[in-house]
Design a protein around this motif. Sequence first.
Motif, PDB file in Angstrom:
ATOM      1  N   SER A  40       0.711  -1.244   0.097  1.00 50.60           N
ATOM      2  CA  SER A  40       0.025   0.092  -0.071  1.00 50.60           C
ATOM      3  C   SER A  40       0.944   1.307  -0.093  1.00 50.60           C
ATOM      4  O   SER A  40       0.502   2.594  -0.107  1.00 50.60           O
ATOM      5  N   PHE A  41       2.162   0.964   0.313  1.00 50.71           N
ATOM      6  CA  PHE A  41       2.957   2.276   0.327  1.00 50.71           C
ATOM      7  C   PHE A  41       3.448   2.778  -1.019  1.00 50.71           C
ATOM      8  O   PHE A  41       3.637   3.770  -1.373  1.00 50.71           O
ATOM      9  N   SER A  60      -9.111 -13.535  13.263  1.00 54.62           N
ATOM     10  CA  SER A  60      -8.630 -12.504  14.231  1.00 54.62           C
ATOM     11  C   SER A  60      -7.373 -11.869  13.788  1.00 54.62           C
ATOM     12  O   SER A  60      -6.742 -11.065  14.478  1.00 54.62           O
ATOM     13  N   PHE A  61      -6.983 -12.105  12.555  1.00 55.06           N
ATOM     14  CA  PHE A  61      -5.686 -11.853  11.941  1.00 55.06           C
ATOM     15  C   PHE A  61      -5.718 -10.111  11.684  1.00 55.06           C
ATOM     16  O   PHE A  61      -6.944  -9.562  11.406  1.00 55.06           O
ATOM     17  N   GLN A  62      -4.654  -9.439  11.908  1.00 58.36           N
ATOM     18  CA  GLN A  62      -4.605  -8.081  11.603  1.00 58.36           C
ATOM     19  C   GLN A  62      -3.716  -7.650  10.767  1.00 58.36           C
ATOM     20  O   GLN A  62      -2.698  -8.140  10.528  1.00 58.36           O
ATOM     21  N   PHE A  63      -3.839  -6.603  10.111  1.00 57.45           N
ATOM     22  CA  PHE A  63      -2.997  -5.913   8.908  1.00 57.45           C
ATOM     23  C   PHE A  63      -2.981  -4.452   9.525  1.00 57.45           C
ATOM     24  O   PHE A  63      -3.428  -3.777   9.810  1.00 57.45           O
ATOM     25  N   ILE A  64      -1.484  -4.375   9.505  1.00 59.08           N
ATOM     26  CA  ILE A  64      -0.999  -2.882   9.812  1.00 59.08           C
ATOM     27  C   ILE A  64      -0.311  -2.317   8.380  1.00 59.08           C
ATOM     28  O   ILE A  64       0.403  -2.860   7.790  1.00 59.08           O
ATOM     29  N   VAL A  65      -1.483  -1.230   7.893  1.00 53.34           N
ATOM     30  CA  VAL A  65      -1.148  -0.854   6.464  1.00 53.34           C
ATOM     31  C   VAL A  65      -0.244   0.216   6.404  1.00 53.34           C
ATOM     32  O   VAL A  65      -0.710   1.404   7.057  1.00 53.34           O
ATOM     33  N   LYS A  66       0.778   0.112   5.787  1.00 55.23           N
ATOM     34  CA  LYS A  66       1.489   1.477   5.362  1.00 55.23           C
ATOM     35  C   LYS A  66       0.785   2.587   4.432  1.00 55.23           C
ATOM     36  O   LYS A  66       0.309   2.348   3.530  1.00 55.23           O
ATOM     37  N   ALA A  67       0.901   3.756   5.145  1.00 51.10           N
ATOM     38  CA  ALA A  67       0.246   4.682   4.365  1.00 51.10           C
ATOM     39  C   ALA A  67       1.034   4.934   2.929  1.00 51.10           C
ATOM     40  O   ALA A  67       2.211   4.765   2.885  1.00 51.10           O
ATOM     41  N   TYR A  68       0.265   5.333   1.901  1.00 53.67           N
ATOM     42  CA  TYR A  68       0.568   5.695   0.600  1.00 53.67           C
ATOM     43  C   TYR A  68       1.781   6.455   0.575  1.00 53.67           C
ATOM     44  O   TYR A  68       1.552   7.700   1.335  1.00 53.67           O
ATOM     45  N   GLN A  69       2.725   6.083  -0.360  1.00 53.83           N
ATOM     46  CA  GLN A  69       4.018   7.303  -0.241  1.00 53.83           C
ATOM     47  C   GLN A  69       3.518   8.719  -0.686  1.00 53.83           C
ATOM     48  O   GLN A  69       4.099   9.582  -0.054  1.00 53.83           O
ATOM     49  N   GLY A  70       2.459   8.981  -1.535  1.00 52.90           N
ATOM     50  CA  GLY A  70       2.113  10.156  -1.549  1.00 52.90           C
ATOM     51  C   GLY A  70       1.480  10.926  -0.653  1.00 52.90           C
ATOM     52  O   GLY A  70       1.348  12.276  -0.555  1.00 52.90           O
ATOM     53  N   MET A  71       1.142  10.194   0.502  1.00 54.94           N
ATOM     54  CA  MET A  71       0.530  10.729   1.717  1.00 54.94           C
ATOM     55  C   MET A  71       1.616  11.124   2.734  1.00 54.94           C
ATOM     56  O   MET A  71       1.607  11.842   3.749  1.00 54.94           O
ATOM     57  N   GLN A  89      -9.168   9.879  -0.102  1.00 45.12           N
ATOM     58  CA  GLN A  89     -10.388   9.289  -0.167  1.00 45.12           C
ATOM     59  C   GLN A  89     -10.131   8.149  -0.906  1.00 45.12           C
ATOM     60  O   GLN A  89     -10.694   6.985  -0.503  1.00 45.12           O
ATOM     61  N   ALA A  90      -9.132   7.936  -1.967  1.00 41.74           N
ATOM     62  CA  ALA A  90      -9.086   6.748  -2.631  1.00 41.74           C
ATOM     63  C   ALA A  90      -8.295   5.625  -1.665  1.00 41.74           C
ATOM     64  O   ALA A  90      -8.417   4.355  -1.556  1.00 41.74           O
ATOM     65  N   PHE A  91      -7.472   6.189  -0.843  1.00 42.26           N
ATOM     66  CA  PHE A  91      -6.872   5.516   0.143  1.00 42.26           C
ATOM     67  C   PHE A  91      -7.963   4.710   1.253  1.00 42.26           C
ATOM     68  O   PHE A  91      -7.852   3.513   1.582  1.00 42.26           O
ATOM     69  N   VAL A  92      -8.685   5.565   1.563  1.00 44.47           N
ATOM     70  CA  VAL A  92      -9.842   5.113   2.516  1.00 44.47           C
ATOM     71  C   VAL A  92     -10.723   4.122   1.863  1.00 44.47           C
ATOM     72  O   VAL A  92     -11.103   2.966   2.698  1.00 44.47           O
ATOM     73  N   GLN A  93     -11.077   4.419   0.628  1.00 43.84           N
ATOM     74  CA  GLN A  93     -11.893   3.343  -0.056  1.00 43.84           C
ATOM     75  C   GLN A  93     -11.135   2.000  -0.096  1.00 43.84           C
ATOM     76  O   GLN A  93     -11.785   0.988  -0.073  1.00 43.84           O
ATOM     77  N   LEU A 104      -8.372  -4.310  10.160  1.00 43.61           N
ATOM     78  CA  LEU A 104      -7.358  -3.387  10.063  1.00 43.61           C
ATOM     79  C   LEU A 104      -6.940  -2.951  11.670  1.00 43.61           C
ATOM     80  O   LEU A 104      -7.620  -2.479  12.400  1.00 43.61           O
ATOM     81  N   GLY A 105      -5.570  -3.311  11.715  1.00 42.61           N
ATOM     82  CA  GLY A 105      -5.056  -3.198  13.054  1.00 42.61           C
ATOM     83  C   GLY A 105      -4.974  -1.371  13.112  1.00 42.61           C
ATOM     84  O   GLY A 105      -5.153  -1.138  14.027  1.00 42.61           O
ATOM     85  N   MET A 106      -4.163  -1.157  12.136  1.00 44.04           N
ATOM     86  CA  MET A 106      -3.942   0.551  11.996  1.00 44.04           C
ATOM     87  C   MET A 106      -3.324   0.626  10.787  1.00 44.04           C
ATOM     88  O   MET A 106      -2.910  -0.045   9.940  1.00 44.04           O
ATOM     89  N   VAL A 107      -3.206   2.163  10.601  1.00 45.33           N
ATOM     90  CA  VAL A 107      -2.714   2.661   9.209  1.00 45.33           C
ATOM     91  C   VAL A 107      -1.158   3.304   9.854  1.00 45.33           C
ATOM     92  O   VAL A 107      -1.190   4.038  11.040  1.00 45.33           O
ATOM     93  N   LEU A 108      -0.284   2.949   9.131  1.00 45.38           N
ATOM     94  CA  LEU A 108       1.089   3.546   9.706  1.00 45.38           C
ATOM     95  C   LEU A 108       1.633   4.601   8.879  1.00 45.38           C
ATOM     96  O   LEU A 108       1.772   4.415   7.722  1.00 45.38           O
ATOM     97  N   PHE A 109       1.820   5.991   9.500  1.00 47.46           N
ATOM     98  CA  PHE A 109       2.324   6.846   8.439  1.00 47.46           C
ATOM     99  C   PHE A 109       3.967   7.083   9.127  1.00 47.46           C
ATOM    100  O   PHE A 109       4.346   7.322   9.980  1.00 47.46           O
ATOM    101  N   GLN A 110       4.700   6.286   7.985  1.00 49.50           N
ATOM    102  CA  GLN A 110       6.234   6.543   8.308  1.00 49.50           C
ATOM    103  C   GLN A 110       6.568   7.865   7.516  1.00 49.50           C
ATOM    104  O   GLN A 110       6.644   7.536   6.240  1.00 49.50           O
ATOM    105  N   PHE A 111       7.156   8.580   8.009  1.00 49.47           N
ATOM    106  CA  PHE A 111       7.516   9.804   7.625  1.00 49.47           C
ATOM    107  C   PHE A 111       9.098   9.794   7.123  1.00 49.47           C
ATOM    108  O   PHE A 111       9.903   9.230   7.747  1.00 49.47           O
ATOM    109  N   PRO A 112       9.457  10.417   6.135  1.00 44.26           N
ATOM    110  CA  PRO A 112      11.019  10.191   5.684  1.00 44.26           C
ATOM    111  C   PRO A 112      11.933  10.979   6.599  1.00 44.26           C
ATOM    112  O   PRO A 112      11.520  11.790   7.475  1.00 44.26           O
TER     113      PRO A 112
END
Length: 281
Positions: A40-41, A60-71, A89-93, A104-112
């Motif tokens: 997803s990054f 019970s499985f969980q995904f930690i989703v990396k935020a898209y690189q444009g975000m 909006q596209a990312f949320v959809q 969905l465990g969480m969305v991870l914003f990893q900043f540069p």
Amino acid sequence: MIYIGLTGWGDHPDVYQRSSSRDKLKDYASHFPVVELDASFYAIQSQRNMERWVNDTPNSFQFIVKAYQGMTGHQRGDIPFDSKEAMFQAFVQSLRPLIESGKLGMVLFQFPPWFDCQKAHVDYIRFCKERLEDLPLSIEFRNQTWYSDAFRDRTVSFLQKGDWIHSVCDEPQAGEGSIPIVPIATNNDATLVRFHGRNVHGWTRKGNEDNWREVRYLYEYNEQELLEWVHILKKIQRQSKDVYILFNNNSGGHAARNAKHLMQLLKIDYEDLASRQLDLF
């Protein structure tokens, strides 16, 4: 509860039972209860992909989703959307199948590394939160100014007020582009811990993308290092209900072994994993 997993499911030969690459996630889910979804990054994923991954994992499985690189500011050039709002909006959809399945465990914003502690970046973090306010969001900095003596307390307070999930990192201490271990929860429900390895010389190495990643994350934690983290994790566990742990030291095949070793040290035995029985028909 402590959930231990790896970043991605495609590079861990120790956990695969089946020969098809399409079965890697199924095999992975028989060993670990959580995974970081990093595809997803690089591109906002289709709901069809997300639905397939939901179907390949236990309830019970969980995904930690990396935020898209444009975000997160990693995108080179213009974003392939008409506006930032359209991108969010596209990312949320794309996350709908994970949200509706409770995976969905969480969305991870990893900043540069260049994303330092300054007002414009604080304002942008607020912007991200406003666009995704109904989702569990975690944040990882890669610039140590956020944890400098001048800003550390204010950074923690800012994350607490915004209900951000803190990403606590173990990584090489290699100057401004790395952060120290800050074992503080900023969200009562969850804290994220990411093990990047301690390859100091590889951390700042320049080169092509593939070679850079192979060198940067080449590291195996020894037992003493993991034992030190057992104490840190118990401290974090007292601050938030759930602790999610991801090993990112993938390039030498060490991540899965280190994750299993930590599970042993913490005396964790997950009971609701996928079956390891091969599909015969």
